[in-house]
Design a protein around this motif. Structure first.
Motif: not given
Length: 173
Positions: A21, A58-59
């Motif tokens: 991430y 964010s992944l």
């Protein structure tokens, strides 16, 4: 993701490497929580959290799962874990679509960049653990409006408005 190359990004991931991430900004605030629930969840004397807006995390890869864990207050507390190795990487309080994500600092590639700015729930901290008198410590939680930097309060307000705008509107009857 941010287009501004001057804004640093901070990467992290799980123990097995399946999940990666990225935080697209510095955290709004960093604290260590010494409540008994955080001690039990982490298996350590406290949880070290970097608080970041939902839109700034964010992944990058991998699959996660959200696990509902109990709280002393009875509220909802979701822990996001790697679906393979079960490493806990961040928390969401109250809902799966929280405004703030509490990133577990130890899962960042460079956790030393984020020392705590406060200690909370020190009423239940381990007696053998000494805290620096230079870092504010609170018996319970703190008032973010009094402790957080103004820029962080502004960022939170923007994220809160964005989250509210993204929620489905109820139809009039």
């Amino acid at each position: 993701m941010k287009d501004d190359q001057s804004t640093p990004c901070f990467d992290g991931g799980c123990a097995c490497g399946a999940v990666r991430y990225q935080m697209h900004a510095r955290p709004m605030f960093v604290h260590c929580c010494h409540c008994t629930r955080c001690q039990r969840e982490t298996g350590g004397p406290f949880a070290h959290h970097a608080m970041i807006e939902f839109s700034q995390l964010s992944l990058l890869s991998g699959e996660t799962e959200m696990v509902l864990v109990p709280t002393d207050s009875g509220g909802k507390h979701w822990v996001v874990r790697c679906a393979q190795c079960r490493t806990a990487m961040w928390n969401e309080h109250g809902t799966k679509r929280a405004v703030t994500r509490y990133v577990r600092v130890g899962t960042l590639d460079e956790p030393n960049q984020f020392p705590p700015l406060a200690h909370i729930f020190v009423r239940s901290k381990q007696a053998w653990l000494s805290l620096s008198s230079e870092i504010p410590a609170f018996q319970g939680y703190y008032d973010a409006a009094k402790l957080w930097p103004e820029e962080s309060l502004q960022r939170y307000a923007i994220a809160k408005a964005a989250r509210a705008a993204s929620r489905p509107r109820k139809k009039a009857e």
